[in-house]
Design a protein around this motif. Structure first.
Motif, PDB file in Angstrom:
ATOM      1  N   ASN A   1       3.896  15.950   4.588  1.00  0.00           N
ATOM      2  CA  ASN A   1       4.980  16.712   3.969  1.00  0.00           C
ATOM      3  C   ASN A   1       5.374  16.170   2.599  1.00  0.00           C
ATOM      4  OD1 ASN A   1       6.316  19.036   5.642  1.00  0.00           O
ATOM      5  ND2 ASN A   1       5.718  17.489   7.151  1.00  0.00           N
ATOM      6  N   GLY A   2       4.634  15.184   2.115  1.00  0.00           N
ATOM      7  CA  GLY A   2       4.833  14.714   0.748  1.00  0.00           C
ATOM      8  C   GLY A   2       5.780  13.541   0.579  1.00  0.00           C
ATOM      9  N   ILE A   3       6.289  12.980   1.670  1.00  0.00           N
ATOM     10  CA  ILE A   3       7.196  11.835   1.569  1.00  0.00           C
ATOM     11  C   ILE A   3       6.386  10.575   1.313  1.00  0.00           C
ATOM     12  CG2 ILE A   3       8.922  10.460   2.797  1.00  0.00           C
ATOM     13  CD1 ILE A   3       9.579  13.008   4.411  1.00  0.00           C
ATOM     14  N   LEU A   4       6.870   9.753   0.374  1.00  0.00           N
ATOM     15  CA  LEU A   4       6.135   8.548  -0.005  1.00  0.00           C
ATOM     16  C   LEU A   4       6.420   7.416   0.977  1.00  0.00           C
ATOM     17  CD1 LEU A   4       4.263   7.200  -2.067  1.00  0.00           C
ATOM     18  CD2 LEU A   4       6.305   6.585  -3.395  1.00  0.00           C
ATOM     19  N   PHE A   5       5.338   6.893   1.582  1.00  0.00           N
ATOM     20  CA  PHE A   5       5.400   5.755   2.490  1.00  0.00           C
ATOM     21  C   PHE A   5       4.803   4.543   1.789  1.00  0.00           C
ATOM     22  CE2 PHE A   5       5.126   8.104   6.879  1.00  0.00           C
ATOM     23  CZ  PHE A   5       6.382   8.643   6.667  1.00  0.00           C
ATOM     24  N   GLU A   6       5.319   3.375   2.129  1.00  0.00           N
ATOM     25  CA  GLU A   6       4.761   2.106   1.663  1.00  0.00           C
ATOM     26  C   GLU A   6       4.590   1.199   2.880  1.00  0.00           C
ATOM     27  OE1 GLU A   6       6.017  -1.738  -1.173  1.00  0.00           O
ATOM     28  OE2 GLU A   6       7.316   0.024  -1.051  1.00  0.00           O
ATOM     29  N   LEU A   7       3.515   0.460   2.913  1.00  0.00           N
ATOM     30  CA  LEU A   7       3.366  -0.639   3.863  1.00  0.00           C
ATOM     31  C   LEU A   7       3.506  -1.916   3.049  1.00  0.00           C
ATOM     32  CD1 LEU A   7       0.324   0.537   6.029  1.00  0.00           C
ATOM     33  CD2 LEU A   7       2.738   1.157   6.233  1.00  0.00           C
ATOM     34  N   ALA A   8       4.397  -2.833   3.478  1.00  0.00           N
ATOM     35  CA  ALA A   8       4.694  -4.032   2.694  1.00  0.00           C
ATOM     36  C   ALA A   8       4.688  -5.270   3.583  1.00  0.00           C
ATOM     37  CB  ALA A   8       6.055  -3.886   2.012  1.00  0.00           C
ATOM     38  N   THR A   9       4.139  -6.353   3.059  1.00  0.00           N
ATOM     39  CA  THR A   9       4.066  -7.595   3.820  1.00  0.00           C
ATOM     40  C   THR A   9       5.425  -8.285   3.876  1.00  0.00           C
ATOM     41  OG1 THR A   9       3.459  -8.867   1.852  1.00  0.00           O
ATOM     42  CG2 THR A   9       1.661  -7.946   3.173  1.00  0.00           C
ATOM     43  N   ASP A  10       5.623  -9.086   4.912  1.00  0.00           N
ATOM     44  CA  ASP A  10       6.881  -9.818   5.061  1.00  0.00           C
ATOM     45  C   ASP A  10       7.073 -10.890   3.995  1.00  0.00           C
ATOM     46  OD1 ASP A  10       7.878  -8.380   7.150  1.00  0.00           O
ATOM     47  OD2 ASP A  10       7.598  -9.933   8.675  1.00  0.00           O
TER      48      ASP A  10
ATOM     49  N   LEU B   1       0.877  -1.174   0.000  1.00  0.00           N
ATOM     50  CA  LEU B   1       0.000   0.000   0.000  1.00  0.00           C
ATOM     51  C   LEU B   1       0.908   1.215   0.000  1.00  0.00           C
ATOM     52  CD1 LEU B   1      -2.767   1.535   0.605  1.00  0.00           C
ATOM     53  CD2 LEU B   1      -2.077   1.385   3.006  1.00  0.00           C
ATOM     54  N   TYR B   2       0.570   2.233  -0.807  1.00  0.00           N
ATOM     55  CA  TYR B   2       1.374   3.450  -0.874  1.00  0.00           C
ATOM     56  C   TYR B   2       0.530   4.663  -0.523  1.00  0.00           C
ATOM     57  CZ  TYR B   2       4.578   0.554  -3.652  1.00  0.00           C
ATOM     58  OH  TYR B   2       5.421  -0.449  -4.074  1.00  0.00           O
TER      59      TYR B   2
END
Length: 325
Positions: free
Chosen positions: A272-281, A266-267
């Motif tokens: 502040n505009g920084i791109l985060f990702e949540l990623a599965t193990d 998920l992105y």
């Protein structure tokens, strides 16, 4: 529902070949996956890590040939760090950097740990962090590394975010993503506020975000030597879907569920505009290759296999075969 720490960090290079040489030959990391940017299959996506690319060990690079150099500034991921076992490993790398002509500072204490700040040949801002003799249970050493096992990089350490207005970013990290305040330390730039330290999961340097407020910089302009995004560890797909609902409930624009084959994602962008990702193990980088030969051939997820002929034609050949005695 808790984030477990840093999953990976993705940065930008202008040369896959030179990038590969530095991170495998100098840093001793293993190329665990040679693939393509799934959103632009004309460029490489290289993944480095421990022997199998264990979650929390991977630094990845998108190759964008012809891009300009990164211009440092706010709204950025301004520092990537790696964990090494102890202070002796820092001393080992300081000597190694001298041998290979890598720019570095002296070993210094930051946030209560001994560190070694350096830059790769493209100016990527990097730091080694001593784990004070701790041995990571998840780290799997690579026996064919150019670096002795006791000095190998064990995984990612703290990631620094640099912003102009930290309040909203802090809110997202603590109130939505479940990070907790751990402390702070003195800013390296005179006249700037202390850098805030946050942690998640079981804590430790592999879970930390360091939030830096800067009032003296323009917005960062991404290029080679810059960082594209940071990803946070989620246990599995079921939990990721819970996170998607949580992000939606907080009215944060996001990508929705994304299938990356080696993990699910998920992105979204923080305030502040920084791109985060949540990623599965999982499933992991050994899903489509034998562990012994990770990263030696071009790997494509199943949904890109029908384009292999075209992709191999547009990519510049990159020899990543490992020489075995």
């Amino acid at each position: 529902m808790k984030l477990k720490g840093i999953h990976h960090v993705s940065a930008i290079t202008a040369s896959a070949a030179e990038n590969y040489m530095f991170y495998t030959k100098v840093m001793g990391m293993r190329l665990v996956k040679k693939s393509v940017n799934q959103d632009d299959v004309s460029v490489y996506h290289l993944y480095y890590g421990d022997q199998k690319g264990t979650p929390g060990t991977a630094l990845t690079f998108f190759e964008f040939p012809g891009t300009s150099s990164n211009r440092e500034g706010i709204s950025s991921i301004s520092l990537i760090s790696f964990r090494v076992r102890d202070d002796k490993a820092l001393e080992y790398f300081a000597r190694r950097f001298d041998e290979f002509g890598v720019w570095h500072e002296d070993i210094a204490e930051r946030a209560g740990r001994k560190t070694l700040y350096f830059k790769d040949p493209e100016g990527q801002r990097l730091m080694l962090v001593s784990d004070n003799g701790a041995v990571s249970e998840s780290f799997i050493p690579w026996e064919l590394s150019s670096v002795p096992i006791e000095n190998q990089i064990m995984g990612l350490g703290p990631v620094r975010l640099t912003v102009k207005e930290p309040g909203d970013t802090l809110y997202v990290l603590t109130e939505i993503m479940g990070y907790r305040l751990k402390g702070s330390y003195r800013a390296e730039v005179q006249g700037q506020k202390d850098i805030i330290v946050l942690e998640t999961g079981e804590g430790g340097s592999g879970t930390e975000i360091h939030l830096e407020e800067r009032s003296d910089l323009p917005f960062e302009r991404q290029g080679y030597g810059g960082v594209h995004h940071v990803a946070f560890r989620v246990e599995d797909e079921a939990e990721l879907r819970e996170w998607i609902s949580r992000i939606d409930d907080n009215r944060i624009r996001n990508s929705g569920f994304v299938e990356r084959f080696y993990f699910k994602s998920l992105y979204f962008r923080e305030p502040n505009g920084i791109l985060f990702e949540l990623a599965t193990d999982g499933p992991g980088f050994d899903t489509d290759e034998e562990l012994e030969f990770l990263g030696e051939r071009l790997s494509l997820p199943p949904f890109l296999e029908n384009r292999r002929e075209y992709i191999e034609k547009v990519l510049k050949p990159l020899d990543t075969a490992v020489r075995r005695s």
